[in-house]
Design a protein around this motif. Structure first.
Motif, mmCIF file in Angstrom:
data_model
loop_
_atom_site.group_PDB
_atom_site.id
_atom_site.type_symbol
_atom_site.label_atom_id
_atom_site.label_comp_id
_atom_site.label_asym_id
_atom_site.label_seq_id
_atom_site.Cartn_x
_atom_site.Cartn_y
_atom_site.Cartn_z
ATOM 1 N N ILE A 1 -46.473 32.582 104.925
ATOM 2 C CA ILE A 1 -45.793 33.712 105.820
ATOM 3 C C ILE A 1 -44.805 33.325 106.563
ATOM 4 C CG2 ILE A 1 -45.665 35.705 107.462
ATOM 5 C CD1 ILE A 1 -48.995 35.785 106.593
ATOM 6 N N VAL A 2 -43.441 33.143 106.557
ATOM 7 C CA VAL A 2 -42.410 33.492 107.674
ATOM 8 C C VAL A 2 -42.105 34.449 108.491
ATOM 9 C CG1 VAL A 2 -41.576 31.655 105.583
ATOM 10 C CG2 VAL A 2 -40.586 34.162 105.711
ATOM 11 N N ALA A 3 -41.597 33.728 109.283
ATOM 12 C CA ALA A 3 -40.988 34.636 110.177
ATOM 13 C C ALA A 3 -39.940 33.978 111.430
ATOM 14 C CB ALA A 3 -42.312 34.874 111.723
ATOM 15 N N TYR A 4 -38.970 34.871 111.909
ATOM 16 C CA TYR A 4 -38.115 34.556 113.217
ATOM 17 C C TYR A 4 -37.659 35.010 114.727
ATOM 18 C CZ TYR A 4 -36.442 33.316 107.962
ATOM 19 O OH TYR A 4 -36.130 32.309 107.147
ATOM 20 N N ALA A 5 -37.746 33.980 115.318
ATOM 21 C CA ALA A 5 -38.181 35.020 116.827
ATOM 22 C C ALA A 5 -36.249 34.638 116.887
ATOM 23 C CB ALA A 5 -38.698 33.122 117.583
ATOM 24 N N ASP A 6 -35.988 35.877 117.942
ATOM 25 C CA ASP A 6 -34.612 35.179 117.786
ATOM 26 C C ASP A 6 -33.927 34.779 119.749
ATOM 27 O OD1 ASP A 6 -31.862 36.515 119.286
ATOM 28 O OD2 ASP A 6 -31.840 39.178 118.200
ATOM 29 N N ARG A 7 -33.260 33.583 118.830
ATOM 30 C CA ARG A 7 -33.164 33.224 120.212
ATOM 31 C C ARG A 7 -32.521 33.603 121.451
ATOM 32 N NH1 ARG A 7 -30.296 28.130 119.927
ATOM 33 N NH2 ARG A 7 -31.780 27.237 121.173
ATOM 34 N N SER A 8 -32.173 35.045 121.631
ATOM 35 C CA SER A 8 -31.836 35.984 122.595
ATOM 36 C C SER A 8 -32.445 36.703 123.330
ATOM 37 C CB SER A 8 -31.172 37.424 122.229
ATOM 38 O OG SER A 8 -30.159 36.977 120.913
ATOM 39 N N PHE A 9 -34.036 36.745 123.495
ATOM 40 C CA PHE A 9 -34.935 36.578 123.978
ATOM 41 C C PHE A 9 -36.312 36.357 123.407
ATOM 42 C CE2 PHE A 9 -34.041 40.222 120.914
ATOM 43 C CZ PHE A 9 -35.471 39.894 119.960
ATOM 44 N N SER A 10 -36.535 35.609 122.432
ATOM 45 C CA SER A 10 -37.727 34.860 122.784
ATOM 46 C C SER A 10 -37.937 33.319 122.557
ATOM 47 C CB SER A 10 -38.595 35.146 121.336
ATOM 48 O OG SER A 10 -39.399 35.039 120.395
ATOM 49 N N GLN A 11 -38.890 32.611 122.863
ATOM 50 C CA GLN A 11 -38.959 30.989 122.480
ATOM 51 C C GLN A 11 -40.287 31.354 121.158
ATOM 52 O OE1 GLN A 11 -40.040 29.770 126.044
ATOM 53 N NE2 GLN A 11 -37.789 29.456 126.753
ATOM 54 N N GLY A 12 -40.308 32.358 120.436
ATOM 55 C CA GLY A 12 -41.400 31.730 119.738
ATOM 56 C C GLY A 12 -42.692 31.634 120.097
ATOM 57 N N LYS A 13 -43.489 31.947 121.254
ATOM 58 C CA LYS A 13 -44.220 31.733 121.479
ATOM 59 C C LYS A 13 -45.750 32.560 121.062
ATOM 60 C CE LYS A 13 -43.505 30.105 126.313
ATOM 61 N NZ LYS A 13 -43.433 29.470 127.826
ATOM 62 N N LEU A 14 -45.018 33.753 120.038
ATOM 63 C CA LEU A 14 -46.490 34.646 119.359
ATOM 64 C C LEU A 14 -46.449 33.518 118.423
ATOM 65 C CD1 LEU A 14 -47.637 37.174 118.855
ATOM 66 C CD2 LEU A 14 -45.004 38.058 118.537
ATOM 67 N N TYR A 15 -45.517 33.459 117.174
ATOM 68 C CA TYR A 15 -45.784 32.841 116.162
ATOM 69 C C TYR A 15 -46.519 31.751 116.259
ATOM 70 C CZ TYR A 15 -42.287 36.470 115.479
ATOM 71 O OH TYR A 15 -41.771 37.384 115.749
#
Length: 210
Positions: free
Chosen positions: A127-141
């Motif tokens: 599974i791949v996922a992308y976090a938008d750096r405008s508002f996320s640091q990817g902590k959820l993933y």
């Protein structure tokens, strides 16, 4: 957090809800264990939920699942096949396309519960996922067990009628079909039309392999 003008003009409720969530000031709290998981086949329902609650709005998806609290959809997670998957050898590879809660609502443990349900039900190989750096640091993933892969380059949009439009709709081949000079670049043609680019912050790419 980077807030774009068109989002503030047309999606202000979503932006405010996101800011409250970042500040741990979300008013409503629901525990995922008190919710019922359901797979969703109603694309109209999914579209309405995403348009009302996710800053990026609707995107088509293969697998849609939600958490219901007292028969009310409060959390949604959707998946699609990886875009690069073209042959049968890559079967089982998915992309987590969207996850969001109902506006101004914190569904505690919602992402974890939906994600575990997906893994159990669909047995993915990756599974791949992308976090938008405008508002996320990817902590959820990271919480869900993903591994950080890399940062993508910033993408650009064109500003038309005060709204960002994806560059895909203004590729050079499309512009040539519309009668514009084939000797000029996409950027040159759009500048002559007084349509200007705006760049986002890029994405953080994550992957989880099984």
């Amino acid at each position: 957090i980077q807030i774009y003008e068109d989002d503030w003009l047309y999606k202000q409720d979503i932006v405010k809800s996101m800011i409250l969530e970042k500040l741990n000031k979300t008013l409503n709290k629901i525990y995922a264990r008190k919710c019922e998981i359901k797979e969703i086949s109603d694309n109209k329902l999914v579209k309405e939920f995403l348009e009302q609650n996710h800053i990026k709005g609707f995107i088509g998806s293969k697998i849609k699942m939600g958490l219901y609290y007292n028969s009310d959809l409060v959390s949604l997670m959707i998946f699609g096949n990886r875009k690069i998957v073209m042959d049968k050898k890559n079967k089982g590879e998915y992309e987590l396309l969207r996850y969001c809660n109902k506006l101004n609502t914190n569904v505690v443990g919602g992402a974890t519960r939906l994600f575990k349900y997906f893994i159990t039900s669909y047995n993915p190989s990756e599974i791949v996922a992308y976090a938008d750096r405008s508002f996320s640091q990817g902590k959820l993933y990271e919480t869900l067990g993903f591994e950080f892969i890399n940062k993508t380059k910033p993408n650009y949009y064109y500003i038309i009628d005060r709204v960002r439009k994806h560059r895909f709709n203004f590729r050079k081949d499309i512009l040539i079909k519309e009668g514009f000079d084939s000797n000029k670049t996409e950027h040159e043609i759009m500048l002559e039309r007084k349509f200007y680019r705006i760049y986002d912050s890029g994405n953080l790419k994550f992957s989880l392999k099984f």
